[in-house]
Design a protein around this motif. Structure first.
Motif, PDB file in Angstrom:
ATOM      1  N   THR A  40       0.842  -1.191   0.000  1.00  0.00           N
ATOM      2  CA  THR A  40       0.000   0.000   0.000  1.00  0.00           C
ATOM      3  C   THR A  40       0.875   1.237   0.000  1.00  0.00           C
ATOM      4  O   THR A  40       1.947   1.253   0.615  1.00  0.00           O
ATOM      5  CB  THR A  40      -0.982  -0.011   1.195  1.00  0.00           C
ATOM      6  N   TRP A  41       0.427   2.258  -0.693  1.00  0.00           N
ATOM      7  CA  TRP A  41       1.138   3.530  -0.837  1.00  0.00           C
ATOM      8  C   TRP A  41       0.483   4.521   0.112  1.00  0.00           C
ATOM      9  O   TRP A  41      -0.682   4.855  -0.042  1.00  0.00           O
ATOM     10  CB  TRP A  41       1.022   3.963  -2.280  1.00  0.00           C
ATOM     11  N   LEU A  42       1.224   4.971   1.115  1.00  0.00           N
ATOM     12  CA  LEU A  42       0.703   5.915   2.089  1.00  0.00           C
ATOM     13  C   LEU A  42       1.522   7.197   2.103  1.00  0.00           C
ATOM     14  O   LEU A  42       2.729   7.185   1.855  1.00  0.00           O
ATOM     15  CB  LEU A  42       0.746   5.318   3.502  1.00  0.00           C
ATOM     16  N   THR A  43       0.850   8.288   2.404  1.00  0.00           N
ATOM     17  CA  THR A  43       1.507   9.534   2.796  1.00  0.00           C
ATOM     18  C   THR A  43       0.733  10.001   4.017  1.00  0.00           C
ATOM     19  O   THR A  43      -0.425  10.378   3.918  1.00  0.00           O
ATOM     20  CB  THR A  43       1.462  10.602   1.689  1.00  0.00           C
ATOM     21  N   GLU A  44       1.384   9.927   5.141  1.00  0.00           N
ATOM     22  CA  GLU A  44       0.760  10.345   6.394  1.00  0.00           C
ATOM     23  C   GLU A  44       1.429  11.639   6.846  1.00  0.00           C
ATOM     24  O   GLU A  44       2.327  12.144   6.175  1.00  0.00           O
ATOM     25  CB  GLU A  44       0.880   9.216   7.421  1.00  0.00           C
ATOM     26  N   TRP A  45       1.034  12.178   7.973  1.00  0.00           N
ATOM     27  CA  TRP A  45       1.477  13.506   8.407  1.00  0.00           C
ATOM     28  C   TRP A  45       2.981  13.691   8.342  1.00  0.00           C
ATOM     29  O   TRP A  45       3.483  14.755   7.965  1.00  0.00           O
ATOM     30  CB  TRP A  45       0.963  13.812   9.818  1.00  0.00           C
ATOM     31  N   TYR A  46       3.719  12.668   8.707  1.00  0.00           N
ATOM     32  CA  TYR A  46       5.170  12.805   8.798  1.00  0.00           C
ATOM     33  C   TYR A  46       5.842  12.955   7.440  1.00  0.00           C
ATOM     34  O   TYR A  46       6.979  13.417   7.350  1.00  0.00           O
ATOM     35  CB  TYR A  46       5.779  11.638   9.591  1.00  0.00           C
ATOM     36  N   ALA A  47       5.141  12.597   6.377  1.00  0.00           N
ATOM     37  CA  ALA A  47       5.693  12.786   5.033  1.00  0.00           C
ATOM     38  C   ALA A  47       5.779  14.273   4.678  1.00  0.00           C
ATOM     39  O   ALA A  47       6.537  14.649   3.785  1.00  0.00           O
ATOM     40  CB  ALA A  47       4.840  12.055   4.002  1.00  0.00           C
ATOM     41  N   PHE A  48       5.012  15.093   5.390  1.00  0.00           N
ATOM     42  CA  PHE A  48       4.939  16.521   5.089  1.00  0.00           C
ATOM     43  C   PHE A  48       5.500  17.403   6.203  1.00  0.00           C
ATOM     44  O   PHE A  48       5.508  18.616   6.068  1.00  0.00           O
ATOM     45  CB  PHE A  48       3.477  16.902   4.825  1.00  0.00           C
ATOM     46  N   ASP A  49       5.945  16.796   7.288  1.00  0.00           N
ATOM     47  CA  ASP A  49       6.444  17.552   8.432  1.00  0.00           C
ATOM     48  C   ASP A  49       7.965  17.647   8.337  1.00  0.00           C
ATOM     49  O   ASP A  49       8.667  16.636   8.406  1.00  0.00           O
ATOM     50  CB  ASP A  49       6.021  16.852   9.738  1.00  0.00           C
ATOM     51  N   GLU A  50       8.453  18.871   8.186  1.00  0.00           N
ATOM     52  CA  GLU A  50       9.898  19.093   8.006  1.00  0.00           C
ATOM     53  C   GLU A  50      10.731  18.457   9.113  1.00  0.00           C
ATOM     54  O   GLU A  50      11.859  18.037   8.881  1.00  0.00           O
ATOM     55  CB  GLU A  50      10.190  20.603   7.960  1.00  0.00           C
ATOM     56  N   ARG A  51      10.191  18.374  10.330  1.00  0.00           N
ATOM     57  CA  ARG A  51      10.952  17.838  11.458  1.00  0.00           C
ATOM     58  C   ARG A  51      11.205  16.339  11.336  1.00  0.00           C
ATOM     59  O   ARG A  51      12.162  15.832  11.908  1.00  0.00           O
ATOM     60  CB  ARG A  51      10.238  18.146  12.772  1.00  0.00           C
ATOM     61  N   SER A  52      10.354  15.633  10.617  1.00  0.00           N
ATOM     62  CA  SER A  52      10.517  14.180  10.498  1.00  0.00           C
ATOM     63  C   SER A  52      11.456  13.792   9.365  1.00  0.00           C
ATOM     64  O   SER A  52      11.958  12.673   9.325  1.00  0.00           O
ATOM     65  CB  SER A  52       9.160  13.505  10.297  1.00  0.00           C
TER      66      SER A  52
END
Length: 194
Positions: free
Chosen positions: A139-151
């Motif tokens: 499965t292909w996911l993009t969750e919050w951490y994919a967009f959070d510069e800190r992660s």
């Protein structure tokens, strides 16, 4: 005369993503994963830029990313429940293999950045399809951490790069459900006669 490859057509008609919580061990080994990644890399790529790269998260590296996600969550929400912290800690351990597809799209004199990003998205899709073709769920996911510069440092993403997707790969614990697909009449506009 064109000849339809029935096996490929049937595969494409029935391909489905597997929910991440329905994936378990085993995942592909290194040789198998290298073959899957080779297939994933065969995507349209105007200018032969390879405007993407893959990061493979396996073994303890998945838990290390999870620890960083938990720390970010704890920093943002000191009252986060144990269940929420556990969820963040286990984000990348839900499947035996996670592959980050990372866009390196940049300004280019001839190739629009948008085309480069679409090539990255095509690599995500090809990765899911290739894993399925090898008998794995994905499965292909993009969750919050994919967009959070800190992660991004914990994920191994360099400055100027973006996460296009995190593809989770493993053995299906059950067959994925079939979801409603769009009616062609709702998504196709015909211009001209065939």
């Amino acid at each position: 005369m064109n000849v339809k490859n029935e096996a490929v057509v049937d595969f494409l008609k029935t391909r489905r993503s597997t929910p991440v919580l329905k994936l378990s061990e085993p995942g592909p080994g290194r040789a198998e994963l290298e073959e899957i990644l080779t297939i994933a890399a065969r995507v349209p790529d105007h200018g032969k830029l390879a405007p993407w790269r893959f990061i493979v998260y396996a073994g303890d590296a998945r838990a290390e990313v999870g620890e960083a996600l938990e720390a970010i969550t704890r920093s943002d929400n000191p009252d986060a429940s144990d269940a929420r912290l556990k969820l963040e800690r286990e984000r990348l351990t839900r499947a035996p293999i996670v592959v980050g597809v990372i866009s390196r799209a940049a300004v280019h004199p001839k190739i629009p950045e948008w085309e480069q990003i679409m090539s990255s998205a095509a690599a995500c899709y090809n990765l899911v399809a290739a894993a399925n073709a090898f008998g794995y769920g994905a499965t292909w996911l993009t969750e919050w951490y994919a967009f959070d510069e800190r992660s991004l440092p914990a994920l191994g993403v360099e400055p100027g790069e973006r996460v296009v997707g995190l593809v989770h790969i493993g053995t299906r614990t059950e067959e994925p459900f079939e979801r409603v697909r769009p009616e062609l009449s709702d998504v196709v506009t015909w211009r001209g006669e065939l």
